[in-house]
Enzyme design. Structure first.
Site, PDB file in Angstrom:
ATOM      1  N   LYS A 107     -18.098 -15.973   2.507  1.00 43.77           N
ATOM      2  CA  LYS A 107     -17.158 -14.882   2.688  1.00 43.77           C
ATOM      3  C   LYS A 107     -16.522 -14.554   1.353  1.00 43.77           C
ATOM      4  O   LYS A 107     -16.370 -15.433   0.499  1.00 43.77           O
ATOM      5  CB  LYS A 107     -16.115 -15.230   3.747  1.00 43.77           C
ATOM      6  N   GLY A 159      -4.522  -9.133  -8.566  1.00 46.29           N
ATOM      7  CA  GLY A 159      -5.943  -9.448  -8.592  1.00 46.29           C
ATOM      8  C   GLY A 159      -6.685  -8.731  -7.476  1.00 46.29           C
ATOM      9  O   GLY A 159      -7.894  -8.773  -7.387  1.00 46.29           O
ATOM     10  N   PHE A 207     -14.028 -21.530  -3.758  1.00 41.61           N
ATOM     11  CA  PHE A 207     -13.612 -20.191  -4.166  1.00 41.61           C
ATOM     12  C   PHE A 207     -13.182 -20.219  -5.618  1.00 41.61           C
ATOM     13  O   PHE A 207     -12.556 -21.172  -6.073  1.00 41.61           O
ATOM     14  CB  PHE A 207     -12.440 -19.737  -3.291  1.00 41.61           C
ATOM     15  N   ASP A 216       3.762  -9.251  -9.295  1.00 39.12           N
ATOM     16  CA  ASP A 216       2.543  -9.619  -8.613  1.00 39.12           C
ATOM     17  C   ASP A 216       2.562  -8.875  -7.287  1.00 39.12           C
ATOM     18  O   ASP A 216       3.615  -8.423  -6.841  1.00 39.12           O
ATOM     19  CB  ASP A 216       2.569 -11.131  -8.426  1.00 39.12           C
ATOM     20  N   LYS A 217       1.427  -8.721  -6.649  1.00 38.37           N
ATOM     21  CA  LYS A 217       1.458  -8.041  -5.362  1.00 38.37           C
ATOM     22  C   LYS A 217       1.539  -9.047  -4.213  1.00 38.37           C
ATOM     23  O   LYS A 217       2.529  -9.094  -3.487  1.00 38.37           O
ATOM     24  CB  LYS A 217       0.229  -7.157  -5.188  1.00 38.37           C
ATOM     25  N   THR A 218       0.510  -9.884  -4.133  1.00 37.49           N
ATOM     26  CA  THR A 218       0.420 -10.776  -2.990  1.00 37.49           C
ATOM     27  C   THR A 218       1.514 -11.835  -3.062  1.00 37.49           C
ATOM     28  O   THR A 218       1.631 -12.535  -4.060  1.00 37.49           O
ATOM     29  CB  THR A 218      -0.950 -11.464  -2.969  1.00 37.49           C
TER      30      THR A 218
END
Lengths: 1067, 339
Positions: free
Chosen positions: A548, A660, A525, A387-389
Site C-alpha cells: 500500500k 510531505g 515504509f 506542517d500540515k499533518t
C-alpha cells in the site's frame, strides 16, 4: 568448539570504516589466544559539567568568557590598579553579585545533573560472569559484559540482544524516554545463538559509536540505553556501547543556542554606548590637558602634586587619566542590565507555562517552554512555516471510504453487506495484513503466560472459539495513525486483525473464523518510496505480497488498465482533503519468493550501503502488482485551525505550508483553513511548467492588487534550489523568493524533511532577515524547527521528537494564536521597553557626572557618592522596571486577541530601531542636562538654608541624584499602563526605600568608611526649602514633555484606535 | 474522583497572577484630567514663583571684590608676595538700612575646591580625634602627610593646608570715629559637623595631643591655637575650619564667615559709611582667582537666588499656556473620548 562470528554492522556508514571488536563475556576466540582487552570507556554517564574541585576555576572561566562580564572585570581591575575616582567596590560589588548568582544557579543545575547521573550510574544491574549472576552498579558495566534485564527495567547501556525469555526469541521495547514513541517495538535475538550463554564464545564486530539515533533504531538486535523492556520477562544481551558512547549520550548534546533579534539590538546599542563612553573619556582627557596648559591651572599652590605624580611620564599620566574617566563613566553600561534581562526572560516564560488557556484536557498538559531566550521573538514573527499533518490537521485519522475495482464503498453505510466478491475480501485482507500495527497487550494474553494482572478488556480467545463482538475501541498501537484508521476501517467491514504472534498474523474474518498468515517479510515504509509492503504466506501455502502506498508510487508499478478505474476516485478524494492510499497485491511463485527472500536477507546483512541495497531489492520486488483498490482517510482539521490561520494572516504574518503530502490534499487543506480564499489566484509551479511559469511571472507581476497563493512541489523546488550552474542558481533562488514573498500563502508539497529546513533557511537569510517560526509535530519537522528562529512543537500523536527539539511546545495549533498575538506581543513590548529604559536611565545618570567634569577641572571628581553609584542600578531603580517588564499589558490580552492587526504595529523590531533609540537617548540627554544645570543655577548661591549656611559638593550631587531617582522612576510610572498592586508596591516602595536609605546612610558615622562624605547631607538637604522646590521643579519639567506627548499623540496616533477599541470592548 | 484529581494536578493554577489577570488600574491621561491638572499645576507654580521672586528681590546683597588687581584699589599693595601681615582698609557705604540679621560671606572664584585629588586629601579619622592617626596620617593626605623632617602634619592634607586665612574687621564710621561692628563666629558651620563629625582628641590641654606633630605648612599657627579665647571653637571644631573643610561644589563659591546678630547691629546695618579692615594673607592671583566679601540677609529660601523664582514663573506660565493650547486642540477635535 563453538565459535560463531556475528558479523553485524549496526547502521552502515561508509565514512566510519573502522569498527570495534567485542568479545562476548570477555572470552577470546581460542583458549591459547590471549585477549588484548580493547580499551573502551566505562558505563558512567557524565552529563555534569563540573566537579567539586574544578567548579570554581571552570565556572569563572566560563562566565568571564562572556564579553560583558569580561568588560566589567577589566573595569574592576583598572580600579584596583590605577588610582581612580571611585573605589573598586562600586563596580566589584555588582560584578561579584552577578557572578555569584550565576555561579549558584549553574552550580545548582549541575548538582541536579550529578544527582541524575548518580541515579543512573548507581542503578543495580545483573551481569553474568562465568555462569554466575552478579549484582553490579550500572557504571561498572564494561563492553563485552553479558547483562540481564528484567521487565520494565531500562537498559543500562546499548545491548545486542542474545537471549529472550520469550519463545519466539523476540522482546518488546518502548523508546518513550528516547523519542517519545510509546508503541512497542519488536526486537529479535541474534539468530542461531546457543541457549547456553555461559559457554558462548563469540566476537562482535560493529562500527564505532555514532549519534544517529533514528538510523540505528532499525537494527532489530540492538537495544538502546534508555529504552524500557516491555511484555518480556527478561532478556540477556551483550554490552556493545557503554557510557558516553551510547546512542543516548551521543544524542544528548544540546542544540545550538538561538539568539533573539532583541539581543542583537542590545549589542548594537551597547556598541553605541561604548562609543559614547570612550568619546566622553577622550573629550575629558583632552580638555584636561588643554586646560592644564594654561598658566596657573596645572598646579595651583593649594593643590600641590605629590612627588610621584610629578615624576610620572606625561603620556602615562594621560593614559591613566583616560582610564580613570572610563571608570568614572563606566556605569553608563550597567552590569545589572544583563541580570534584569535574564531575570525578565526566565521569570516571564513562566506565564506561558502557567497559562491555563494552553492547557489541553485531552492530553492533560499545558504549554512547555524549553528556552526562555526567545520570548520576545514570538512578537516579531513574519513567516510561519507549518506542517500540515498533525499540525493543521488533527492526525486523527478516520476511515471515510474505499474503492474496490472502481466501486465505491462509504464507511458510513458499512452495515450494508458487501457482496461476497473475492476481490473485496482480498482488499480487506490486504488492509488487515499490510501494516505494522500492534494490538495492545494481546500478545501476552494469547500466550497465556501473563501474570494475571493484565486487564481483560479485549478478552480475546486463544483459538478463536469464543469470540466477543468486535469492539470499536480496540487498542491498536502504531507509529502512524493512518494504519490504525485502516485497520479499524477493515474491522468495520468484518475483518478484524487479532495480532501478531510468533511471526503469525491472525485475522478474524466475517465468518468468525481465524485466518492465520505467516509473516515472512516487512518492507518498511520510507518517505522516498512512499509505500510499504508485507510478504505473507497463507495457510494454503500461497505466498502473497500486499503493498500500500501513495498513488504516485503505486500506479507505475501496477497494470495500467486497472489504474484508470481507480484514478478518478483517488483524485476526487484528494480534492476533498482526504488522504488516499492505493492497495495492490501480487502472487509470488515459489521461485520468485526464494529470489526475493535471498535478496532481502543479503541486503539486510550488508556491511556497506545497506540502505541502498535494501532499496534496490524493495523496488525489484514491488513490481508487476495488480491494483485492488484505494482508501480514503480523513484527517480532520485541528480545532479552530481556520480561525488561527486567519488571525495570523491578519497580523501580517505570511504562512507557508510545508508538507510531505500530495498537492491536491494539501491544497484542499489550505482551502479548508482559509489560507486560500475563493478569490486567491493560485500560481502552481510544477516540473512541467517551470520555465514557462518563471517567464510569465516576472513579466506580469506587479499588475494586480490581488491575493496570490503559490504552490510548488518538492521536485521542482530541488530543481530551483540546486541548479547546476552557480549563476543560474542564485538567480532562480532570488526570483523564487521574490515571488514567494509577494504571495500571502505559499504551499510547498511533497517535501522531504531536509527540504523544509532548506526553505526556512532560504527565507531566514533573505533580505531584511525576517523572523521565522516553524511549527510541527513530527520527526520530519525537527529539521525545520531547529532551523527557524523560533521552533514550536505540537504535543501531537507522532511522538515527542518535535517537542524535544522545539523552543516552545503547545498542545494544539489554536494555541499559537494566543502565543503570538498576546504573549509574544506583550513580551516584545516589555523587553523592548526594558532595554530602552535601561539605557536611558543610565545615560541621564552619568551625563551630570560628565558635565560636572567641566566644573571641577577635569579631575574625575565623582558627582555622586560611591554608595549611590553602586546602588542606583541595583536597588533604587531596578525593581520597578523588572515589575514593569513582567506585568505590563499596554493593551489588554482580549483586545490583542481580537485585533490581530495590532501585531503589525510592533513588526520589524519597531520599538528597538534606531528611531526609538534616538528618542530615548535624546530624552536621556535632555534629562541629564536639566538635572545638572538646574542644580548648577541653584548653586550660583550655595547659601540655601534659612540660617545662611552653605551647601557643599556632596549636597550638590545628592540633589541631582534625588531628582534623578524620582524622575526616572516616575517616567516609568508614566509609561505604565497596567497598574497592579505589584507595580504600586514596587514603584512607591523604591522611592520610599531611596529616601529611607539616604537617611540611614547619612545618619550614622560608618566605622568602616574612611570618609564620612554623606554624613547628614540628605537630612540637611531636606531642611532647605530651596532644595525641595528645585527638586519638584526639575522632576516636573523633565516629565512635562512626556505628558504632553502622551496627550497630543492620542487623538490621531495609533493609540487612538486602541482607546476606541478599549471603549468598545468595555461597552 | 482520583482521575479528576490527577488531571487537575497537571493543570496550571487558575489564579489572577498566573493568568496575568491581576486587577489593574489603567490610568488614561485624558484631556479631562490633563487640562485641569495643567491649569492647577501652572497656577500653583506661578504662585510659588511670585513668592520666590518677591522674596528674592527683598534680599539685600552687597558684594565687594577686594582682590586688589587694579592699581588704585585699596588692597593692591598687599598683592605683593613679600609683604607679611599686610592690612588694607576697604571703604564702602550703605544707603538704606541693611536689614538684619546680616550674613557675612567671603567668596573665591576660579578656585577648585572640588578638585578630586584635593578633595580626598584629608584624614577623617584624624579629624574625628583619633590620636593614632595623629602619628600616622592617611596616605591620601599626600603631599601634606609629613613635613621635611618626617614629622606628621596635623591636620594633614591639602584641604586643611589651604584653609582660608584672611581675617576681617568691620567698622562703621560714626562722626569720623571707627565703631567696630561685632561679628558672631558661631553657627556658621553645620550643626552635625560641629557636634558629631569633627572631634578634638579628649586630651587637656589640647596642645598636648599635638605633641610630635607639626602644623600644616601654610598655616601661621597650629590648630590648637585657632581660637584661644574659646575652647569650644578651637582645634578641629573651629567653625572657620569646619566651613572650609566642607568643600564647595563649584569653582566660584562663597562661604559663610560671620553673622551680625547681636549688639547694636542686631537689627541690621544702618545707612552710613563703613570700613572693612582686611588682613590680607591668602594668595589667589597666582592662579587667576578673585576674592570678595558679600553681605547678605537671608529669607526662608536662603540667600538671594533669582533663578528659582524665574524658573517657577516660566514653568507655571508654560503649563497654563499649554492647557489653553490643549483646550483649543480638543475643542477642534470635539473631545474624541467623551463621545
Amino acid at each position: 568448539m563453538l565459535r560463531r562470528r556475528l558479523n553485524r554492522l549496526l547502521g552502515g556508514d561508509e565514512r566510519r570504516v573502522d569498527s570495534r571488536t567485542i568479545y562476548v563475556g570477555h572470552r577470546s576466540g581460542s583458549p591459547n589466544e590471549a585477549i588484548i582487552p580493547p580499551k573502551f570507556c566505562d558505563n558512567r554517564i557524565v552529563s555534569s559539567k563540573y566537579t567539586v574541585w574544578n567548579f570554581l576555576p571552570k565556572n569563572l572561566f566560563e562566565q568571564f568568557r562572556r564579553i560583558a562580564n569580561f568588560y566589567f572585570l577589566i573595569i574592576f581591575l583598572v580600579q584596583v590598579i590605577v588610582d581612580t575616582p571611585t573605589s573598586p567596590v562600586t563596580s566589584g560589588l555588582p560584578l561579584f553579585f552577578v557572578i555569584t548568582v550565576t555561579a549558584i544557579k549553574q552550580g545548582y543545575e549541575d548538582w541536579l545533573r550529578h544527582k541524575a547521573d548518580n541515579e543512573v550510574n548507581k542503578y543495580p544491574v545483573t551481569v553474568l560472569e562465568d555462569g554466575r549472576r552478579i549484582r553490579k552498579e550500572s557504571e561498572k558495566i564494561k563492553v563485552g559484559d553479558v547483562v540481564e534485564v528484567e521487565e520494565d527495567e531500562t537498559f543500562p547501556c546499548d545491548l545486542i540482544l542474545l537471549q529472550s525469555s520469550r519463545d519466539d526469541d523476540t522482546c518488546f521495547v518502548t523508546t518513550a524516554s528516547l523519542d517519545g514513541e510509546s508503541n512497542h517495538k519488536t526486537h529479535y535475538t541474534v539468530p542461531d545463538t546457543e541457549r547456553d550463554l555461559e559457554s558462548l564464545n563469540a566476537t562482535i564486530e560493529c562500527e564505532q559509536p555514532q549519534p544517529d539515533l533514528y538510523k540505528s533504531l532499525g537494527p532489530e538486535n540492538l537495544l538502546l540505553k534508555g529504552a524500557t523492556l516491555k511484555n518480556t520477562q527478561k532478556i540477556c544481551g551483550v554490552a556493545v556501547y557503554t557510557g558516553m558512547e551510547t546512542k543516548m549520550a551521543l544524542n544528548y548534546q544540546g542544540k545550538s543556542q538561538k539568539r533573539s533579534a532583541v539581543e542583537k539590538s542590545i549589542n548594537a546599542f551597547l556598541l553605541v554606548y561604548l562609543c559614547i563612553l570612550v568619546s566622553k573619556a577622550l573629550v575629558c582627557t583632552t580638555l584636561k590637558y588643554v586646560w592644564q596648559s594654561k598658566p596657573g591651572q596645572d598646579e595651583p599652590w593649594y593643590n600641590e602634586k605629590t612627588q610621584r605624580e610629578k615624576d610620572t611620564n606625561l603620556y602615562i599620566k594621560m593614559f591613566t587619566d583616560f582610564l580613570s574617566f572610563m571608570v568614572l563613566f563606566n556605569f553608563i553600561i550597567p552590569v545589572s542590565m544583563y541580570v534584569t534581562v535574564e531575570m525578565q526572560k526566565f521569570l516571564g516564560s513562566f506565564f506561558i507555562t502557567w497559562d491555563k488557556d494552553f492547557f489541553d484536557p485531552e492530553i492533560k498538559e499545558g504549554a512547555l517552554v524549553n528556552t526562555s531566550d526567545l520570548n520576545e521573538e514570538l512578537g516579531q514573527v513574519e513567516y510561519v512555516f507549518t506542517d500540515k499533518t498533525g499540525t493543521l490537521t488533527q492526525n486523527n485519522m478516520e476511515f471515510i471510504e474505499c474503492c474496490i475495482d472502481g466501486f465505491q464503498y462509504k464507511y458510513r453505510d458499512a452495515s450494508s453487506e458487501l457482496d461476497g466478491f473475492c476481490r473485496e475480501e482480498l482488499f480487506l485482507r490486504a488492509l488487515c495484513l499490510c501494516h505494522t500495527v500492534q494490538v495492545k497487550e494481546s500478545t501476552e494474553q494469547s500466550q497465556g503466560q501473563g501474570d494475571g494482572l493484565t486487564d481483560q478488556v479485549d478478552g480475546l480467545g486463544v483459538d478463536g472459539e469464543v469470540v466477543p463482538p468486535p469492539e470499536e475501541q480496540r487498542g491498536f498501537i502504531a507509529s502512524s495513525p493512518d494504519e490504525v484508521a485502516l485497520v479499524k476501517g477493515a474491522m468495520r467491514y468484518g475483518f478484524t486483525f487479532l495480532g501478531l504472534e510468533s511471526k503469525t498474523m491472525k485475522i478474524l474474518n466475517r465468518n468468525n473464523d481465524v485466518e492465520m498468515y505467516e509473516l515472512l517479510h516487512v518492507l518498511n515504509f520510507d518517505p522516498v518510496r512512499r509505500r510499504m509492503s508485507v510478504i505473507v504466506r497463507s495457510r494454503s501455502g500461497d505466498t502473497l505480497l500486499f503493498c500500500k502506498g501513495a498513488d504516485s508510487s503505486i500506479f507505475p508499478r501496477v497494470r495500467q488498465e486497472e489504474v484508470e478505474r481507480i484514478r478518478m476516485h483517488v483524485e476526487r478524494n484528494a480534492t476533498e482533503g482526504y488522504r488516499t492510499l492505493c492497495v495492490a497485491y501480487k502472487h509470488l511463485s515459489a521461485e520468485e519468493y526464494a529470489q526475493a527472500d535471498k535478496g532481502l536477507r543479503e541486503a539486510r546483512l550488508a556491511l556497506q550501503d545497506r540502505e541502498e541495497k535494501l532499496m534496490a531489492v524493495y523496488n525489484q520486488v514491488e513490481t508487476g502488482m495488480s491494483l485492488i483498490g484505494a482508501t480514503a482517510v480523513e484527517d480532520r482539521l485541528q480545532e479552530e485551525a481556520a480561525e488561527t490561520m486567519e488571525a495570523l494572516q491578519g497580523a501580517g504574518i505570511k504562512i507557508w505550508v510545508l508538507t510531505g503530502d500530495k498537492m491536491e490534499t494539501a491544497k484542499s487543506t489550505c482551502y479548508a483553513c482559509r489560507l486560500f480564499q475563493r478569490n486567491t489566484e493560485l500560481l502552481e509551479l510544477t516540473v512541467l511548467n517551470l520555465n514557462l511559469f518563471l517567464c510569465s511571472c516576472c513579466r506580469s507581476w506587479s499588475s494586480a492588487n490581488q491575493d496570490y497563493g503559490f504552490i510548488i512541489d518538492g521536485a521542482t523546488l530541488s530543481m530551483v534550489l540546486n541548479t547546476s550552474s552557480e549563476s543560474n542558481s542564485s538567480r532562480y533562488k532570488n526570483l523564487f523568493l521574490q515571488i514567494c514573498q509577494n504571495c500571502t500563502t505559499v504551499l510547498c508539497c511533497r517535501m522531504a524533511p531536509l527540504q523544509k529546513a532548506q526553505i526556512v533557511k532560504m527565507v531566514k537569510n533573505s533580505k531584511g532577515s525576517p523572523i521565522t517560526l516553524s511549527i510541527g509535530d513530527g520527526a520530519n519537522d525537527v529539521s525545520m524547527i531547529l532551523e527557524a528562529h523560533v521552533g514550536i512543537g505540537i504535543k501531537g500523536k507522532e511522538g515527542r521528537q518535535a517537542v524535544r527539539n522545539s523552543d516552545y511546545a503547545i498542545p494544539k495549533l489554536k494555541h499559537l494564536k494566543k502565543l503570538l498575538l498576546a504573549h509574544g506581543h506583550l513580551y516584545y513590548v516589555r523587553i523592548a521597553h526594558l532595554v530602552q529604559y535601561f539605557f536611558y536611565k543610565n545615560l541621564c545618570f552619568i551625563l551630570p557626572q560628565f558635565l560636572y567634569q567641566f566644573f571641577c577641572g577635569y579631575s574625575q571628581q565623582p558627582l555622586y557618592d560611591a554608595a549611590y553609584l553602586t546602588m542606583y542600578n541595583i536597588c533604587f531603580t531596578s525593581m520597578p522596571i523588572l515589575a514593569y517588564s513582567l506585568l505590563e499589558q499596554h493593551i489588554c490580552i482580549e483586545i490583542l486577541l481580537d485585533n490581530a492587526t495590532l501585531y503589525r504595529e510592533i513588526a520589524k523590531n519597531a520599538m528597538l530601531r534606531w528611531g526609538p533609540f534616538l528618542y530615548w537617548t535624546l530624552l536621556g540627554v535632555f534629562h541629564g542636562l536639566l538635572f545638572f544645570f538646574g542644580v548648577r543655577y541653584l548653586f550660583s548661591n550655595p547659601a540655601l538654608q534659612d540660617n545662611g549656611q552653605v551647601f557643599g559638593n556632596w549636597s550638590y550631587g545628592t540633589i541631582v541624584f534625588t531628582v534623578l531617582v524620582f524622575t526616572v522612576t516616575l517616567k516609568l510610572a508614566l509609561d505604565t499602563r497596567h497598574w497592579t498592586w505589584i507595580n504600586h508596591f514596587v514603584i512607591w516602595g523604591s522611592l520610599a526605600f531611596y529616601v529611607f536609605f539616604s537617611f540611614f546612610w547619612g545618619g550614622i558615622i560608618w566605622p568602616f568608611l574612611r570618609q564620612q562624605r554623606l554624613y547628614f547631607v540628605f537630612a540637611n538637604m531636606l531642611s532647605s526649602v530651596s532644595a525641595w522646590l528645585v527638586i519638584i521643579l526639575l522632576i516636573l519639567l523633565s516629565l512635562l514633555p512626556e505628558i504632553l506627548l502622551v496627550v497630543f499623540r492620542k487623538p490621531r496616533g495609533p493609540h487612538a484606535r486602541q482607546v476606541e477599541l478599549k471603549h468598545t470592548y468595555t461597552a | 474522583m482520583v482521575k479528576q484529581e490527577k488531571a487537575s494536578a497537571n493543570r496550571p493554577d487558575n489564579t489572577a497572577f498566573t493568568q496575568q489577570r491581576l486587577p489593574a488600574w489603567q490610568p488614561m491621561l485624558s484631556a479631562g484630567i490633563v487640562i485641569p491638572g495643567f491649569v492647577l499645576i501652572g497656577l500653583a507654580f506661578i504662585g510659588i514663583g511670585v513668592a520666590l521672586f518677591v522674596t528674592s528681590r527683598g534680599i539685600q546683597v552687597l558684594e565687594i571684590d577686594y582682590t586688589g588687581v587694579e592699581q588704585n584699589s585699596p588692597c593692591f599693595p598687599c598683592t605683593d608676595q613679600n609683604r607679611k601681615n599686610c592690612v588694607c582698609d576697604v571703604n564702602f557705604s550703605i544707603d538704606t538700612l541693611f536689614q538684619g540679621p546680616v550674613f557675612f560671606y567671603y567668596g573665591l572664584s576660579n578656585y577648585f575646591q572640588n578638585y578630586r585629588k584635593y578633595g580626598v586629601s584629608k584624614d577623617d579619622y584624624q579629624l574625628s580625634g583619633d590620636l593614632s592617626y595623629f602619628k600616622a596620617p592617611s596616605s591620601t593626605c599626600s603631599p601634606y602627610e609629613y613635613d621635611k623632617n618626617n614629622k606628621p602634619i596635623v591636620p594633614c592634607g591639602s584641604v586643611a593646608n589651604s584653609m582660608f586665612n584672611d581675617t576681617f574687621k568691620l567698622f562703621q564710621i560714626v562722626n569720623g570715629a571707627k565703631k567696630q561692628v561685632s561679628l558672631d563666629g558661631k553657627g556658621i558651620a553645620w550643626w552635625t559637623d560641629y557636634n558629631i563629625k569633627y572631634r578634638n582628641p579628649s586630651v587637656t590641654p589640647l596642645k598636648n595631643a599635638f605633641n610630635g606633630t607639626v602644623k600644616p605648612l601654610f598655616w601661621s599657627k597650629p590648630a590648637y591655637e585657632l581660637d584661644l579665647s574659646d575652647p569650644a571653637n578651637n582645634g578641629f571644631i573651629n567653625q572657620d575650619f569646619l566651613v572650609w573643610m566642607r568643600r564647595a561644589a563649584l569653582p566660584n563659591f562663597r562661604k559663610l564667615y560671620r553673622r551680625i546678630t547681636d549688639g547694636d547691629y542686631a537689627q541690621g546695618l544702618p545707612a552710613g559709611n563703613y570700613t572693612l579692615e582686611v588682613s590680607y594673607n591668602y594668595p589667589v592671583l597666582s592662579f587667576g582667582g578673585r576674592k570678595k566679601v558679600v553681605f547678605s540677609n537671608v529669607s526662608w529660601m536662603g540667600g538671594k537666588n533669582e533663578f528659582l523664582g524665574i524658573a517657577y514663573l516660566v514653568i507655571g506660565s508654560m503649563c497654563v499656556f499649554m492647557s489653553i493650547v490643549m483646550l483649543i486642540v480638543y475643542a477642534k477635535f470635539k473631545f474624541p473620548e467623551e463621545d
